[in-house]
Design a protein around this motif. Structure first.
Motif, mmCIF file in Angstrom:
data_model
loop_
_atom_site.group_PDB
_atom_site.id
_atom_site.type_symbol
_atom_site.label_atom_id
_atom_site.label_comp_id
_atom_site.label_asym_id
_atom_site.label_seq_id
_atom_site.Cartn_x
_atom_site.Cartn_y
_atom_site.Cartn_z
ATOM 1 N N ARG A 40 3.518 -86.955 -104.206
ATOM 2 C CA ARG A 40 2.666 -85.902 -104.778
ATOM 3 C C ARG A 40 2.949 -84.519 -104.189
ATOM 4 N NH1 ARG A 40 -2.969 -86.955 -103.570
ATOM 5 N NH2 ARG A 40 -2.432 -88.554 -102.039
ATOM 6 N N LEU A 41 3.974 -84.372 -103.378
ATOM 7 C CA LEU A 41 4.211 -83.122 -102.663
ATOM 8 C C LEU A 41 5.014 -82.120 -103.495
ATOM 9 C CD1 LEU A 41 4.139 -81.466 -99.979
ATOM 10 C CD2 LEU A 41 6.360 -82.504 -99.461
ATOM 11 N N GLU A 42 4.660 -80.826 -103.353
ATOM 12 C CA GLU A 42 5.487 -79.710 -103.806
ATOM 13 C C GLU A 42 5.797 -78.851 -102.582
ATOM 14 O OE1 GLU A 42 5.235 -78.022 -107.416
ATOM 15 O OE2 GLU A 42 4.339 -79.756 -108.403
ATOM 16 N N VAL A 43 7.052 -78.509 -102.393
ATOM 17 C CA VAL A 43 7.486 -77.780 -101.205
ATOM 18 C C VAL A 43 7.486 -76.289 -101.525
ATOM 19 C CG1 VAL A 43 9.270 -77.524 -99.442
ATOM 20 C CG2 VAL A 43 8.910 -79.755 -100.540
ATOM 21 N N GLY A 44 6.404 -75.609 -101.167
ATOM 22 C CA GLY A 44 6.287 -74.176 -101.433
ATOM 23 C C GLY A 44 6.859 -73.363 -100.290
ATOM 24 N N VAL A 45 7.814 -72.481 -100.588
ATOM 25 C CA VAL A 45 8.449 -71.662 -99.557
ATOM 26 C C VAL A 45 8.567 -70.220 -100.035
ATOM 27 C CG1 VAL A 45 9.728 -73.529 -98.442
ATOM 28 C CG2 VAL A 45 10.759 -72.314 -100.376
ATOM 29 N N GLY A 46 8.664 -69.313 -99.067
ATOM 30 C CA GLY A 46 8.857 -67.902 -99.359
ATOM 31 C C GLY A 46 9.538 -67.213 -98.193
ATOM 32 N N ALA A 47 9.889 -65.961 -98.402
ATOM 33 C CA ALA A 47 10.652 -65.227 -97.394
ATOM 34 C C ALA A 47 9.810 -64.795 -96.203
ATOM 35 C CB ALA A 47 11.299 -63.996 -98.031
ATOM 36 N N GLY A 48 8.478 -64.757 -96.361
ATOM 37 C CA GLY A 48 7.603 -64.316 -95.276
ATOM 38 C C GLY A 48 7.338 -62.821 -95.344
ATOM 39 N N GLU B 67 17.171 -59.371 -94.480
ATOM 40 C CA GLU B 67 17.360 -60.553 -93.635
ATOM 41 C C GLU B 67 16.438 -61.691 -94.065
ATOM 42 O OE1 GLU B 67 18.749 -58.304 -89.508
ATOM 43 O OE2 GLU B 67 16.612 -58.610 -89.939
ATOM 44 N N ARG B 68 15.207 -61.370 -94.440
ATOM 45 C CA ARG B 68 14.285 -62.412 -94.910
ATOM 46 C C ARG B 68 14.820 -63.083 -96.164
ATOM 47 N NH1 ARG B 68 8.847 -58.642 -94.818
ATOM 48 N NH2 ARG B 68 9.358 -57.588 -92.862
ATOM 49 N N SER B 69 15.347 -62.282 -97.079
ATOM 50 C CA SER B 69 15.875 -62.835 -98.327
ATOM 51 C C SER B 69 17.107 -63.687 -98.074
ATOM 52 C CB SER B 69 16.208 -61.698 -99.298
ATOM 53 O OG SER B 69 15.047 -60.988 -99.675
ATOM 54 N N ASP B 70 17.983 -63.211 -97.193
ATOM 55 C CA ASP B 70 19.181 -63.991 -96.850
ATOM 56 C C ASP B 70 18.785 -65.330 -96.235
ATOM 57 O OD1 ASP B 70 20.763 -61.895 -97.705
ATOM 58 O OD2 ASP B 70 21.171 -61.130 -95.682
ATOM 59 N N ARG B 71 17.813 -65.300 -95.341
ATOM 60 C CA ARG B 71 17.380 -66.512 -94.651
ATOM 61 C C ARG B 71 16.734 -67.494 -95.629
ATOM 62 N NH1 ARG B 71 14.302 -64.761 -89.764
ATOM 63 N NH2 ARG B 71 12.846 -64.054 -91.353
ATOM 64 N N LEU B 72 15.924 -66.987 -96.564
ATOM 65 C CA LEU B 72 15.302 -67.868 -97.553
ATOM 66 C C LEU B 72 16.356 -68.568 -98.393
ATOM 67 C CD1 LEU B 72 12.844 -68.971 -99.106
ATOM 68 C CD2 LEU B 72 12.927 -66.901 -100.520
ATOM 69 N N GLU B 73 17.376 -67.840 -98.810
ATOM 70 C CA GLU B 73 18.414 -68.444 -99.643
ATOM 71 C C GLU B 73 19.148 -69.543 -98.875
ATOM 72 O OE1 GLU B 73 21.725 -67.044 -102.907
ATOM 73 O OE2 GLU B 73 20.776 -65.563 -101.605
ATOM 74 N N GLY C 132 25.960 -71.201 -92.256
ATOM 75 C CA GLY C 132 25.394 -69.940 -92.687
ATOM 76 C C GLY C 132 25.226 -69.000 -91.523
ATOM 77 N N ASN C 133 24.710 -67.828 -91.788
ATOM 78 C CA ASN C 133 24.454 -66.868 -90.714
ATOM 79 C C ASN C 133 23.227 -67.246 -89.892
ATOM 80 O OD1 ASN C 133 26.614 -65.132 -91.402
ATOM 81 N ND2 ASN C 133 25.384 -64.150 -92.995
ATOM 82 N N TYR C 134 22.290 -67.971 -90.513
ATOM 83 C CA TYR C 134 21.041 -68.326 -89.840
ATOM 84 C C TYR C 134 20.988 -69.801 -89.459
ATOM 85 C CZ TYR C 134 19.449 -63.763 -91.389
ATOM 86 O OH TYR C 134 19.336 -62.413 -91.583
ATOM 87 N N TYR C 135 21.605 -70.659 -90.261
ATOM 88 C CA TYR C 135 21.497 -72.093 -90.047
ATOM 89 C C TYR C 135 22.877 -72.736 -90.118
ATOM 90 C CZ TYR C 135 16.784 -70.723 -91.416
ATOM 91 O OH TYR C 135 15.582 -70.071 -91.502
ATOM 92 N N GLN C 136 23.091 -73.670 -89.196
ATOM 93 C CA GLN C 136 24.344 -74.426 -89.170
ATOM 94 C C GLN C 136 24.006 -75.910 -89.003
ATOM 95 O OE1 GLN C 136 24.011 -71.794 -86.592
ATOM 96 N NE2 GLN C 136 24.504 -70.408 -88.290
ATOM 97 N N LEU C 137 24.477 -76.718 -89.923
ATOM 98 C CA LEU C 137 24.260 -78.161 -89.860
ATOM 99 C C LEU C 137 25.608 -78.860 -89.915
ATOM 100 C CD1 LEU C 137 21.478 -77.019 -91.018
ATOM 101 C CD2 LEU C 137 21.196 -79.283 -92.042
ATOM 102 N N CYS C 138 25.745 -79.936 -89.165
ATOM 103 C CA CYS C 138 26.989 -80.691 -89.141
ATOM 104 C C CYS C 138 26.690 -82.161 -89.391
ATOM 105 C CB CYS C 138 27.691 -80.512 -87.795
ATOM 106 S SG CYS C 138 29.262 -81.407 -87.670
#
Length: 278
Positions: A98-106, A124-130, A149-155
């Motif tokens: 039943r979940l909806e994942v609501g997100v925004g740039a802050g 920067e907020r928009s880049d991070r949200l994307e 990415g510039n903000y997040y790196q996953l391996c």
């Protein structure tokens, strides 16, 4: 048109919030309920009480059986998206899908400064949200996710088990920014939530979103459109406002309830809203 309600968990108590949600769970007109994701009250006394949104939402998922539920919206700078993806899939399982994942740039600079969050510039907020949306989609739907990415790196990152909803719980992106937020919504969202304004403002943002959809190869009809409707104590006026947004293409009217929360307002409001569905 569909209908929902929003109860910000600020300036209230858990028992008051719970009572309203349990009554709403038995009123078929309301298809979903929403909370916010802030740590301070907003647009009120900032020293007042404020319950943490994802904890509240998890408890409400156990206290209800029918309502869909989500945050309007989680500032993406509050949690690393890999952590948020794990939270979301767990809650999707707990809630039975039943979940909806609501997100925004802050946007809340005072709250970010108080807690030491790196809110950053608007760009920067928009880049991070994307970037965060790409991480969320990957971890909620793929076996492994690698991202640079510039903000997040996953391996070769994993997130198991996956949620009930496939390919992942719907992503709701909230915000009105025409150049970046609406384009990110066109790329990643199954639901776009208008931040607020007049029906004419909504119509303009809708058209911008649909133009971005065409640019990125999405069908505009694949994205549900919602708008907040503030309940000022007059059910008839609230229903009329919802109808005005419906005429501009809103699929979901989210009725904003303010504390103190009174379950007695729900039935008369639902009766009038139900007339709009016929």
């Amino acid at each position: 048109m569909k209908f929902a309600f929003r109860t910000a968990p600020q300036n209230t108590t858990w028992s008051e919030l719970l009572a309203l949600w349990q009554v709403a769970d038995d009123i078929e007109v309301f298809e979903s309920g929403w909370v916010f994701d802030h740590f301070y009250p907003i647009f009120s006394d900032r020293s007042g009480p404020c319950l943490e949104g994802w904890t509240v939402m998890t408890a409400l998922a156990q206290a209800t059986t029918r309502l869909r539920l989500g945050t309007l919206v989680t500032g993406i700078h509050h949690r690393h998206p890999a952590v948020l993806a794990n939270m979301a899939t767990a809650l999707d399982i707990i809630s039975g899908g039943r979940l909806e994942v609501g997100v925004g740039a802050g946007w809340d600079e005072k709250e970010a400064a108080a807690y030491g969050f790196d809110l950053g510039t608007r760009t920067e907020r928009s880049d991070r949200l994307e970037e965060a949306c790409a991480v969320l989609v990957g971890l909620m739907s793929q076996e492994v996710t690698t991202f640079r990415g510039n903000y997040y790196q996953l391996c070769q990152a994993r997130n198991e088990p996956k949620g009930v909803q496939k390919p992942h719980p719907p992503i709701c992106i909230g915000g009105n920014g025409e150049r970046r937020t609406l384009r990110t919504a066109a790329r990643f969202a199954q639901h776009w939530s208008f931040f607020g304004g007049t029906p004419q403002d909504f119509a303009r943002k809708r058209d911008v979103l649909h133009a971005h959809c065409h640019d990125v190869g999405r069908e505009p009809g694949d994205i549900l459109l919602s708008s907040p409707i503030v309940f000022d104590g007059d059910p008839a006026a609230t229903a009329a406002s919802a109808a005005a947004f419906g005429e501009q293409g809103a699929d979901l009217a989210i009725i904003v309830l303010r504390p103190p929360f009174d379950p007695a307002v729900l039935e008369p409001l639902a009766d009038l809203l139900d007339d709009l569905r016929r």
